[in-house]
Design an enzyme around this catalytic site. Structure first.
Site, PDB file in Angstrom:
ATOM      1  N   LYS A  45       0.835  -1.210   0.000  1.00  0.00           N
ATOM      2  CA  LYS A  45       0.000   0.000   0.000  1.00  0.00           C
ATOM      3  C   LYS A  45       0.867   1.256   0.000  1.00  0.00           C
ATOM      4  O   LYS A  45       1.810   1.369   0.797  1.00  0.00           O
ATOM      5  CB  LYS A  45      -0.894  -0.046   1.249  1.00  0.00           C
ATOM      6  CG  LYS A  45      -1.774   1.170   1.455  1.00  0.00           C
ATOM      7  CD  LYS A  45      -2.878   1.276   0.432  1.00  0.00           C
ATOM      8  CE  LYS A  45      -3.571   2.630   0.527  1.00  0.00           C
ATOM      9  NZ  LYS A  45      -4.270   2.992  -0.716  1.00  0.00           N
ATOM     10  N   ASN A  69     -11.676   4.661  -8.228  1.00  0.00           N
ATOM     11  CA  ASN A  69     -11.404   4.831  -6.804  1.00  0.00           C
ATOM     12  C   ASN A  69     -10.765   6.185  -6.573  1.00  0.00           C
ATOM     13  O   ASN A  69     -10.047   6.707  -7.432  1.00  0.00           O
ATOM     14  CB  ASN A  69     -10.493   3.717  -6.268  1.00  0.00           C
ATOM     15  CG  ASN A  69      -9.029   4.068  -6.397  1.00  0.00           C
ATOM     16  OD1 ASN A  69      -8.473   4.786  -5.564  1.00  0.00           O
ATOM     17  ND2 ASN A  69      -8.393   3.597  -7.452  1.00  0.00           N
ATOM     18  N   GLY A  72      -7.110   8.156  -2.042  1.00  0.00           N
ATOM     19  CA  GLY A  72      -6.289   9.293  -1.618  1.00  0.00           C
ATOM     20  C   GLY A  72      -5.150   8.924  -0.695  1.00  0.00           C
ATOM     21  O   GLY A  72      -4.844   9.644   0.258  1.00  0.00           O
ATOM     22  N   ASN A 100       5.927   0.587  -2.247  1.00  0.00           N
ATOM     23  CA  ASN A 100       5.346   1.677  -3.019  1.00  0.00           C
ATOM     24  C   ASN A 100       5.348   2.936  -2.155  1.00  0.00           C
ATOM     25  O   ASN A 100       4.855   2.933  -1.031  1.00  0.00           O
ATOM     26  CB  ASN A 100       3.924   1.307  -3.447  1.00  0.00           C
ATOM     27  CG  ASN A 100       3.325   2.352  -4.378  1.00  0.00           C
ATOM     28  OD1 ASN A 100       2.961   3.440  -3.951  1.00  0.00           O
ATOM     29  ND2 ASN A 100       3.254   2.018  -5.655  1.00  0.00           N
ATOM     30  N   CYS A 131      -0.282   9.393  -8.615  1.00  0.00           N
ATOM     31  CA  CYS A 131      -1.571   9.237  -7.931  1.00  0.00           C
ATOM     32  C   CYS A 131      -2.517  10.344  -8.394  1.00  0.00           C
ATOM     33  O   CYS A 131      -2.224  11.527  -8.234  1.00  0.00           O
ATOM     34  CB  CYS A 131      -1.421   9.307  -6.416  1.00  0.00           C
ATOM     35  SG  CYS A 131      -3.038   9.161  -5.611  1.00  0.00           S
ATOM     36  N   LYS A 166       6.693   4.743 -11.031  1.00  0.00           N
ATOM     37  CA  LYS A 166       5.351   4.394 -11.508  1.00  0.00           C
ATOM     38  C   LYS A 166       4.720   5.597 -12.199  1.00  0.00           C
ATOM     39  O   LYS A 166       4.512   6.642 -11.578  1.00  0.00           O
ATOM     40  CB  LYS A 166       4.484   3.928 -10.337  1.00  0.00           C
ATOM     41  CG  LYS A 166       3.085   3.471 -10.767  1.00  0.00           C
ATOM     42  CD  LYS A 166       2.340   2.799  -9.608  1.00  0.00           C
ATOM     43  CE  LYS A 166       0.956   2.333 -10.019  1.00  0.00           C
ATOM     44  NZ  LYS A 166       0.242   1.646  -8.919  1.00  0.00           N
ATOM     45  N   ASN A 193      -0.611   3.747 -14.077  1.00  0.00           N
ATOM     46  CA  ASN A 193      -1.488   4.032 -12.954  1.00  0.00           C
ATOM     47  C   ASN A 193      -2.891   4.237 -13.544  1.00  0.00           C
ATOM     48  O   ASN A 193      -3.102   4.071 -14.738  1.00  0.00           O
ATOM     49  CB  ASN A 193      -0.987   5.277 -12.206  1.00  0.00           C
ATOM     50  CG  ASN A 193      -1.474   5.313 -10.756  1.00  0.00           C
ATOM     51  OD1 ASN A 193      -2.622   4.960 -10.461  1.00  0.00           O
ATOM     52  ND2 ASN A 193      -0.607   5.748  -9.860  1.00  0.00           N
ATOM     53  N   THR A 194      -3.850   4.602 -12.703  1.00  0.00           N
ATOM     54  CA  THR A 194      -5.240   4.700 -13.181  1.00  0.00           C
ATOM     55  C   THR A 194      -5.449   5.916 -14.078  1.00  0.00           C
ATOM     56  O   THR A 194      -4.727   6.911 -13.991  1.00  0.00           O
ATOM     57  CB  THR A 194      -6.187   4.802 -11.980  1.00  0.00           C
ATOM     58  OG1 THR A 194      -5.725   5.851 -11.132  1.00  0.00           O
ATOM     59  CG2 THR A 194      -6.227   3.500 -11.205  1.00  0.00           C
ATOM     60  N   GLY A 244      -2.548  -2.515 -15.786  1.00  0.00           N
ATOM     61  CA  GLY A 244      -3.722  -1.781 -16.262  1.00  0.00           C
ATOM     62  C   GLY A 244      -4.722  -2.764 -16.837  1.00  0.00           C
ATOM     63  O   GLY A 244      -4.596  -3.198 -17.981  1.00  0.00           O
TER      64      GLY A 244
END
Lengths: 305, 245
Positions: A45, A69, A72, A100, A131, A166, A193-194, A244
């Site tokens: 995490k 999501n 945060g 991470n 992020c 990342k 990442n997202t 992904g």
């Protein structure tokens, strides 16, 4: 099994399957279900200098073939990760774990990595400059080549462990950012990442997510991820960790053909807690089907061919 | 937590937009009333968390409201349909705190988990009573089922079309109770917090990603630290809750 082994930045993995950060906690929830030592490794995490509660709820929204999501970066902070989470993890996971790390300034990243560098359980740093759910940090470092390079250099200077950066897909030119990280001393890059996304509730006529926007993940984003992994892997010589929307063994192989040395599994863990176990078990059969003897032979197959 | 396959045995309406679904499968992992299950549905990416209404060996009863596309799809499930379900999720109610005569306070589709709780409390020789609140007569369900267990049950509706007119808190203190257990909407909880004469437990609801503690999608702050509603909850103590405005 020899035919599944890959080498990620100098350390051999039993297989290329790595649960992605934020979808696997610190491993315990999954260790109750299966022996997580079968994994290549996992990325824990996202950890920051200070403890963080994260964003208000709702933090989750469903999408067709995916989810959004906006957690945060909720985490207990680096000190508690070292004093509480890592000792607990040691009891259930005996391999090197991927740390991470996230931050709100270049100094934050370096501070957190320097503290974690002393932990022998950690095999790699995955530095999250992507992020989408925090303000004044996170993604802002990963959308500009100079900022990404600054974070890379700062982390590189405080650790002897491999540093993987990342990257965010929410950019116009992934190649320049990937190259900037490589030039700044990164040992690898991971992506994607997202994707920044949104849903709107028809009853309230407001965004579903309290943070309004969030990160879109799940099978729907696989084609975008493959394209960006392919572009990045074509542009740099350092290893690329692909992720992904990967949900099955076939997706893992596709991602490796696009240029990934190892593959992370994210949202799939949340809807099927056995996803990574099933992928590892299915890989040999799927490799047989497509005439793949040794999985490391296919890395970048679609790029070089 | 366990992942199990269940077979639909019955799926019928019990009130307006509210359905009872009876499922056959392994229920061993369900240890306490107030726990929930997380159901995978064809064509929907995330599972649907639903609280356990009743649980006997091999038989699971859930009551759900069709509020969105996923739960609307659930109403179309026919007998014999197979469902992949994660069972035994969340902490459930703590029955050791009940005292001799706890009151169960349910609002709308918050009523179902209180049914299994009532059953288990009676098995332990306790004398629970129930206050069930609904919006209107067409929303009322399970009054008879509670009464059949031997639970002294009062129903109120917001519009007065069934039972007394008003809210659960209007009649809560007509009961003599040793502890309370609540499940329902948060405005009801806030009213209970101002009215109740004893400590109690509330069962919370939140949009969830995984339902088993991995994603941190349903976190909340409490006086005893950050909690995941799916893992350390959904049941929380009245003394630890930080009420949102």
């Amino acid at each position: 099994m020899e035919r599944l082994k890959v080498n990620l930045c100098g350390t051999e993995l039993d297989n290329p399957v790595i649960p992605a950060s934020g979808t696997f906690g610190f491993g315990y929830e999954f260790a109750e279900l299966y022996d997580i030592n079968i994994l290549g490794t996992f990325s824990f995490k996202g950890t920051t200098k200070e403890p963080r509660f994260g964003n208000p709820t709702p933090r989750i929204a469903e999408c067709t073939s995916g989810m959004i999501n906006a957690v945060g970066l909720q985490n207990p902070g680096v000190d508690k990760v070292i004093s509480e989470e890592l000792p607990k993890l040691k009891a259930v996971f005996h391999k090197k774990v991927m740390a991470n790390v996230s931050g709100f300034s270049v100094e934050d990243y370096a501070y957190t990595c320097e503290k974690l560098d002393r932990e022998e359980q950690i095999g790699w740093f995955e530095v999250n400059v992507s992020c989408p759910n925090v303000h004044g940090g996170g993604m802002s470092f990963g959308t500009d080549p100079d900022s990404a390079a600054k974070v890379t250099k700062a982390v590189r200077s405080v650790t002897s462990k491999p540093v993987i950066i990342k990257l965010s897909p929410n950019v116009t030119d992934i190649i320049s950012i990937a190259k900037a990280c490589e030039a700044a001393g990164a040992d690898g890059i991971s992506l994607i990442n997202t994707l920044l996304g949104m849903r709107i509730d028809l009853k309230t006529k407001r965004p579903v997510i309290a943070n309004k926007t969030g990160g879109f993940s799940g099978p729907a984003i696989l084609p975008v991820a493959l394209r960006m992994v392919y572009q990045a892997a074509s542009a740099v010589k350092i290893p690329v960790v692909g992720m992904g929307g990967v949900s099955c063994a076939e997706d893992v192989i596709e991602m490796m053909l696009a240029g990934a040395t190892a593959v992370q599994i994210g949202a799939a863990n949340l809807v099927n807690p056995f996803a990574c176990k099933e992928i590892i078990e299915n890989l040999p059969r799927v490799m047989d089907k497509y005439g793949i003897n040794n999985i490391k032979d296919i890395i970048g197959g679609a790029v070089n061919g | 937590m366990k992942q199990e396959l269940f077979t639909v045995k019955e799926n019928t309406p019990v009130a307006k937009d509210v359905y009872k679904i009876i499922l056959a499968g392994n229920t061993d992992e369900i240890k306490a009333p107030g726990q929930f299950v997380n159901i995978s549905l064809d064509g929907f990416y995330l599972r649907r968390p639903i609280s356990v209404c009743d649980c006997e060996e091999g038989k699971l009863t859930l009551i759900y409201k069709a509020v969105g596309r996923g739960t609307e799809y659930m109403t179309s499930l026919e007998n014999g349909a197979r469902l992949n379900i994660l069972t035994g999720l969340g902490n459930g109610y703590d029955m050791t705190k009940s005292g001799d005569c706890p009151v169960l306070i349910g609002g709308g589709v918050g009523v179902p988990p209180l049914y299994l709780l009532a059953k288990k409390l009676i098995e332990q020789g306790k004398k629970p009573s129930a206050v069930l609140g609904f919006n209107s007569a067409c929303d009322v369900f399970y009054e008879e089922e509670f009464k059949t267990l031997g639970v002294k049950t009062a129903v109120v509706t917001a519009d007065g079309s069934y039972g007394a007119k008003g809210f659960v808190t209007d009649i809560l203190n007509d009961f003599d109770y040793s502890f309370f257990y609540a499940c329902g909407p948060e405005p009801m909880f806030r009213a209970i917090a101002k009215t109740a004469k004893t400590p109690g437990q509330y069962s919370f609801e939140e949009r969830m990603g995984c339902g088993f503690g991995a994603c941190m999608g349903c976190s909340c702050k409490t006086l005893t630290g950050n909690k995941r509603i799916c893992k350390e909850g959904p049941v929380m103590e009245s003394g630890e809750i930080i009420w949102k405005d």
